[in-house]
Design a protein around this motif. Sequence first.
Motif, PDB file in Angstrom:
ATOM      1  N   THR A 126      31.822  49.216  42.681  1.00  0.00           N
ATOM      2  CA  THR A 126      32.855  49.754  41.797  1.00  0.00           C
ATOM      3  C   THR A 126      34.101  50.177  42.557  1.00  0.00           C
ATOM      4  O   THR A 126      35.094  50.556  41.945  1.00  0.00           O
ATOM      5  CB  THR A 126      32.321  50.970  41.013  1.00  0.00           C
ATOM      6  N   SER A 127      34.064  50.118  43.883  1.00  0.00           N
ATOM      7  CA  SER A 127      35.231  50.514  44.662  1.00  0.00           C
ATOM      8  C   SER A 127      36.289  49.414  44.598  1.00  0.00           C
ATOM      9  O   SER A 127      36.001  48.285  44.199  1.00  0.00           O
ATOM     10  CB  SER A 127      34.823  50.753  46.120  1.00  0.00           C
ATOM     11  N   PRO A 128      37.534  49.717  44.984  1.00  0.00           N
ATOM     12  CA  PRO A 128      38.600  48.706  44.938  1.00  0.00           C
ATOM     13  C   PRO A 128      38.354  47.521  45.863  1.00  0.00           C
ATOM     14  O   PRO A 128      38.931  46.461  45.672  1.00  0.00           O
ATOM     15  CB  PRO A 128      39.846  49.483  45.381  1.00  0.00           C
ATOM     16  N   ILE A 129      37.485  47.686  46.886  1.00  0.00           N
ATOM     17  CA  ILE A 129      37.216  46.604  47.829  1.00  0.00           C
ATOM     18  C   ILE A 129      35.816  46.050  47.584  1.00  0.00           C
ATOM     19  O   ILE A 129      34.837  46.796  47.560  1.00  0.00           O
ATOM     20  CB  ILE A 129      37.321  47.083  49.285  1.00  0.00           C
ATOM     21  N   LEU A 130      35.741  44.736  47.366  1.00  0.00           N
ATOM     22  CA  LEU A 130      34.455  44.049  47.300  1.00  0.00           C
ATOM     23  C   LEU A 130      34.281  43.291  48.609  1.00  0.00           C
ATOM     24  O   LEU A 130      35.010  42.341  48.892  1.00  0.00           O
ATOM     25  CB  LEU A 130      34.417  43.069  46.116  1.00  0.00           C
ATOM     26  N   ILE A 173      39.146  41.464  47.576  1.00  0.00           N
ATOM     27  CA  ILE A 173      37.904  40.769  47.885  1.00  0.00           C
ATOM     28  C   ILE A 173      37.999  40.301  49.328  1.00  0.00           C
ATOM     29  O   ILE A 173      38.819  39.454  49.676  1.00  0.00           O
ATOM     30  CB  ILE A 173      37.687  39.583  46.927  1.00  0.00           C
ATOM     31  N   THR A 174      37.174  40.888  50.182  1.00  0.00           N
ATOM     32  CA  THR A 174      37.294  40.634  51.614  1.00  0.00           C
ATOM     33  C   THR A 174      36.058  39.929  52.166  1.00  0.00           C
ATOM     34  O   THR A 174      34.955  40.079  51.658  1.00  0.00           O
ATOM     35  CB  THR A 174      37.507  41.945  52.403  1.00  0.00           C
ATOM     36  N   GLY A 175      36.278  39.192  53.209  1.00  0.00           N
ATOM     37  CA  GLY A 175      35.218  38.463  53.903  1.00  0.00           C
ATOM     38  C   GLY A 175      35.882  37.584  54.940  1.00  0.00           C
ATOM     39  O   GLY A 175      37.045  37.204  54.789  1.00  0.00           O
TER      40      GLY A 175
END
Length: 453
Positions: A330-334, A59-61
Amino acid sequence: MKSMKIPKRLTTALVNSLTAGVVPRVGLEHIAVGRKPEVESILRDMDNIAEGGAAFRLITGRYGSGKSFLLQMIRNYAMDRDFVVADADLSPERRLVGTKGQGLATYRELMTHLSTRTRPDGGALETILQKWIAAIQQDVMISSGLMPDDPAISQKVEVRIYAVAGEMQNLVHGFDFAKVLAAYWTGYKLGDDDLKGASLRWLRGEYATKTEARKELGVSVIIDDDNWYDYMKLWSEFISKIGYKGLLLFIDEGVNLYKITNSISRHSNYEKLLTMFNDTMQGKAEHLGIYMGGTPQFVEDERRGLFSYEALRSRLIDGRYGGGVLKTYTSPILKLEMLSNEEILILLQKLREIHAMHFQYEAELSNEQLIAFMQAAVGRLGAEQLLTTREVVRDFMDLLHTLHQHPETTFDELLTDRGQESGNSAGSGSRTLPSKEQRPSDALDDFLAEFDL
């Protein structure tokens, strides 16, 4: 919100945490806005994990965008759905692997914060074991018709406990794990606190030498920097066998792996991350979810980030059709975007009511004043992209505290004073607030559409 009653302990936690700029551990549902697609995606993960699957998400940001908030909110959702959860923040002392036991330190942190619905604040290890034994005892009594003090119950319980432990023996390190579970049962049955304590120490990864573990428990291995993740997979298997839906790990501050200066050490951590990713994606782990928070730089920097490790880059990079505007979730990175204008306004409305509820006064700030505050925040920074939810919330809580503690001060005075202080540095980047005639209250939506945060 006005008709909603929130317990004092929750308003206290919310007000204190948000004032300090940290994520509350409880009460998040009362201030949650947006993130619906991300939450729904992770809830689908939970359904799969409960059925024996596994999940891995990054989970990136950027700082202040709400990564930690989302992780904490999902953690609370998971406990409500009868998952066992554990969380840890990475740091120079806590990594995935390290030459000075940094991987084991992460395992210990996760075990310290092991939590369930009935023990949401951590320290649930012994509670889980005792609940397991008590459930077996009750089931044996019901199925056999025996009384609680009948000696035969202990024998039947022991058979059931060894049956569960026996199923673990076929897994990597499962034999010793099962042996320690059996040792805990023996200590529980005999009232031997030393044996129970030794078993818990081993399960928490607190034995320093194999010799000590062999002497006290008769096992030839200990949990260490190299094998701690294998034991997390064992825990997920065991937890699912005793009635929980699965185990979810929440690991935040992934950027600390990016900050490792030694390239060999950094790549060793990325290699461990690759192992965790492959296990969950390829079905080598069951009833296990791993959620890691980090900045975009931690993931996408091709010099030091995860994308510098080609095996990870090829697995994590967006596909040809699902990236960009058309997100699939649905990808590994949100990838978390900043909250929209409308979502920030809703958040401020919630905070306004919670603050008034906590300090027991009638909320007076209007929606127009909330919008004026939002615009002042943008004008003060002089650049829209610099504004983060964390900064907005901290400033707004500070504003509410000031207005409450200094009733002689008005909202307009505070905003004007702060605007003049920042105006000298903001220069032409600052904006002027439209007049009341330009933004009547019955045209709030039109104003929001024009107000580009």
